[in-house]
Write an enzyme that holds these catalytic residues in place. Structure first.
Site, PDB file in Angstrom:
ATOM      1  N   CYS A  27       0.835  -1.191   0.000  1.00  0.00           N
ATOM      2  CA  CYS A  27       0.000   0.000   0.000  1.00  0.00           C
ATOM      3  C   CYS A  27       0.870   1.241   0.000  1.00  0.00           C
ATOM      4  O   CYS A  27       2.085   1.170   0.157  1.00  0.00           O
ATOM      5  CB  CYS A  27      -0.898   0.051   1.246  1.00  0.00           C
ATOM      6  N   GLY A  55      -0.424   0.664  -5.162  1.00  0.00           N
ATOM      7  CA  GLY A  55      -1.690  -0.028  -4.986  1.00  0.00           C
ATOM      8  C   GLY A  55      -2.768   0.591  -5.837  1.00  0.00           C
ATOM      9  O   GLY A  55      -3.031   1.795  -5.726  1.00  0.00           O
ATOM     10  N   ASN A 130       0.662   0.696   5.930  1.00  0.00           N
ATOM     11  CA  ASN A 130       1.398   0.131   4.805  1.00  0.00           C
ATOM     12  C   ASN A 130       2.277  -0.989   5.342  1.00  0.00           C
ATOM     13  O   ASN A 130       3.168  -0.742   6.145  1.00  0.00           O
ATOM     14  CB  ASN A 130       2.245   1.236   4.147  1.00  0.00           C
ATOM     15  N   GLY A 131       2.006  -2.226   4.930  1.00  0.00           N
ATOM     16  CA  GLY A 131       2.825  -3.336   5.392  1.00  0.00           C
ATOM     17  C   GLY A 131       1.991  -4.554   5.715  1.00  0.00           C
ATOM     18  O   GLY A 131       0.870  -4.709   5.235  1.00  0.00           O
ATOM     19  N   TYR A 270      12.141  -2.919  -7.365  1.00  0.00           N
ATOM     20  CA  TYR A 270      10.918  -2.837  -8.171  1.00  0.00           C
ATOM     21  C   TYR A 270       9.881  -1.834  -7.674  1.00  0.00           C
ATOM     22  O   TYR A 270       9.299  -1.105  -8.459  1.00  0.00           O
ATOM     23  CB  TYR A 270      10.278  -4.237  -8.251  1.00  0.00           C
TER      24      TYR A 270
END
Length: 501
Positions: A27, A55, A130-131, A270
């Site tokens: 996210c 996301g 986020n995670g 990436y």
């Protein structure tokens, strides 16, 4: 300390497109405090738009004005959900937090979209996460046993319940109390009626940055979000740090025992946008150095270096410069094609995959091609690309991966396939060459990746980065996985021991 484990058992709660071979990121989060009246939600929406690559499934914003919260959560892209001119009327206030989502814990449901909101005895709180928590199922089971009622299947809701049940008096202390019980990789941005709170996991696995926009403060997953809204980058939030921002200013708290930082290497391989700075490093420069290292480790006689767009472009530039082989855009990517899995049939999906990447015959015909990709996961996309390049007239195709072989799945917010679906975990180099139909295949070594980070040689006893997907050495314990494996024989006894410990 690293944790090497056997093959992890993991349940992926959402459906994965069988033609999509990219790992998906967890996210992106963004928050602003002290913006001009009713401007906060617009600022956050711009920041989320810059973080859209993290996301594309869903997004949400929560704002606070006159001690009242306003929230909106939508499936789909940020621009579609929050692009209207009346956003400040719908989400007023000088403080807001937002989230753009690809689900790694929970499913693709409206109830799982963040920010998540709850009314506590001290007022409302909205949280953007986020995670991924590696003890989510353990905590969830414990909380349900104590009478908690969950409205979602997301691990982020666990944090809200922990805050609500804390016996601490002040909201910041309750937040710290809750965060002290969670494990895994996380970056959190929370909003109360009087504060914005940011936190990063003790190892700094997931990124979080601090910026300034005039007199207002900004928290975001990447610096590209700061650039998009015109904010200045102040610094990275440190591993294990809790940032508290209110009308008195900014405070930095370090409530946990200090540990060496171990940021995630896949941010550089990436996930992060190439124009971002992550932990003080230019993502673009790191990727170019990865390509240069790949050229030194896996040289080949060829006519053109061709990237798999878009993520393979910086590494291909580095490879071309180091090798002296001309760089060419031999594959053209369409940016206007929808997600292939919405097509009604397998044949249509396969045609959609080909539409994403079109070979440039003028560049490829009669040429020996070095094809550069950022990583190779299952190999399903790679083999389609190789066939397309050959069909366009290439005489040789030499595939190079700018990252080491991916051998292990992730539990910290990256959606990767199980280990038995990872091509490098199932096949040796020769077998992979035959499967991918290439003339040669080369991966950047782990040492080469560390060199690209300009971090010195990897210390096996204390690795400088989170690199388990290449090495199998996980930086934390994986409690949910341990319970799952132990539970096959005696789940009740195992859980009882863990709770008592």
């Amino acid at each position: 300390m690293s944790h090497a484990i056997a093959d992890p058992v993991v349940h992926r709660p959402h459906w994965r497109d069988p033609d999509d071979d990219r790992p998906r990121l967890e996210c992106g989060v963004c928050g602003v405090w002290g913006a001009d009246r009713d401007e906060a939600s617009s600022v956050v929406a711009l920041g989320l738009h810059a973080l859209q690559h993290r996301g594309q499934e869903a997004c949400g914003i929560a704002s606070v004005a006159d001690q009242r919260f306003h929230t909106e959560r939508h499936m789909g892209l940020v621009g579609d959900a929050f692009g209207g001119a009346n956003l400040a009327e719908r989400l007023p206030g000088s403080a807001a937090v937002g989230h753009t989502r690809y689900s790694t814990a929970g499913g693709s449901f409206l109830r799982n979209i963040q920010p998540m909101f709850a009314d506590l005895d001290q007022g409302g709180i909205a949280i953007a996460h986020n995670g991924n928590l590696t003890n989510f199922h353990f905590l969830h089971r414990q909380l349900v046993g104590e009478g908690a009622i969950f409205q979602s299947t997301s691990d982020s809701e666990v944090i809200l319940h922990l805050i609500a049940r804390s016996r601490k008096a002040k909201i910041v202390d309750r937040f710290i109390d809750a965060v002290s019980r969670i494990e895994g990789g996380y970056a959190l941005v929370c909003l109360t009626r009087t504060k914005m709170i940011g936190a990063r996991d003790p190892l700094g696995i997931r990124p979080l940055v601090l910026g300034k926009l005039g007199d207002s403060w900004v928290l975001a997953s990447e610096t590209c979000a700061l650039d998009a809204i015109g904010a200045t980058f102040e610094r990275d939030v440190e591993n294990g740090e809790v940032i508290v921002i209110d009308h008195e200013g900014l405070r930095s708290l370090k409530p946990f025992p200090p540990r060496p930082a171990r940021p995630c290497l896949f941010e550089y391989v990436y996930f992060a946008r190439p124009d971002s700075l992550v932990n003080g490093r230019s993502v673009y420069d790191v990727r170019k150095r990865m390509g240069a290292g790949l050229a030194r480790e896996h040289a080949v006689e060829a006519d053109v270096v061709v990237p798999v767009p878009d993520s393979g472009v910086p590494a291909a530039l580095g490879y071309a410069r180091e090798s002296g082989i001309p760089y060419e855009m031999g594959i053209i990517r369409s940016h206007y094609l929808g997600r292939t899995f919405i097509q009604p049939s397998q044949g249509a999906r396969q045609r959609g995959v080909r539409m994403k990447h079109s070979p440039n015959r003028a560049v490829l015909e009669g040429k020996r091609v070095v094809l550069i990709d950022d990583s190779i996961v299952r190999g399903t996309t790679s083999v389609k690309l190789v066939r397309a390049v050959r069909a366009a007239g290439a005489t040789e195709v030499h595939l190079r991966s700018a990252s080491p072989p991916i051998l292990w799945p992730d539990f910290y917010g990256i959606d990767m396939p199980e280990r038995d679906q990872l091509i490098a975990a199932r096949m040796g180099l020769g077998e992979m060459c035959r499967y991918l139909e290439v003339d040669s295949l080369g991966f950047l070594s782990v040492d080469g990746l560390y060199a690209a980070m300009e971090a010195g040689p990897r210390d096996p006893a204390n690795p400088q980065f989170t690199d388990h997907y290449f090495t199998g050495e996980y930086p934390t314990r994986l409690l949910d996985r341990e319970i799952e494996e132990g539970g096959r024989e005696d789940s009740g006894r195992q859980l009882s021991l863990l709770v008592s410990a």
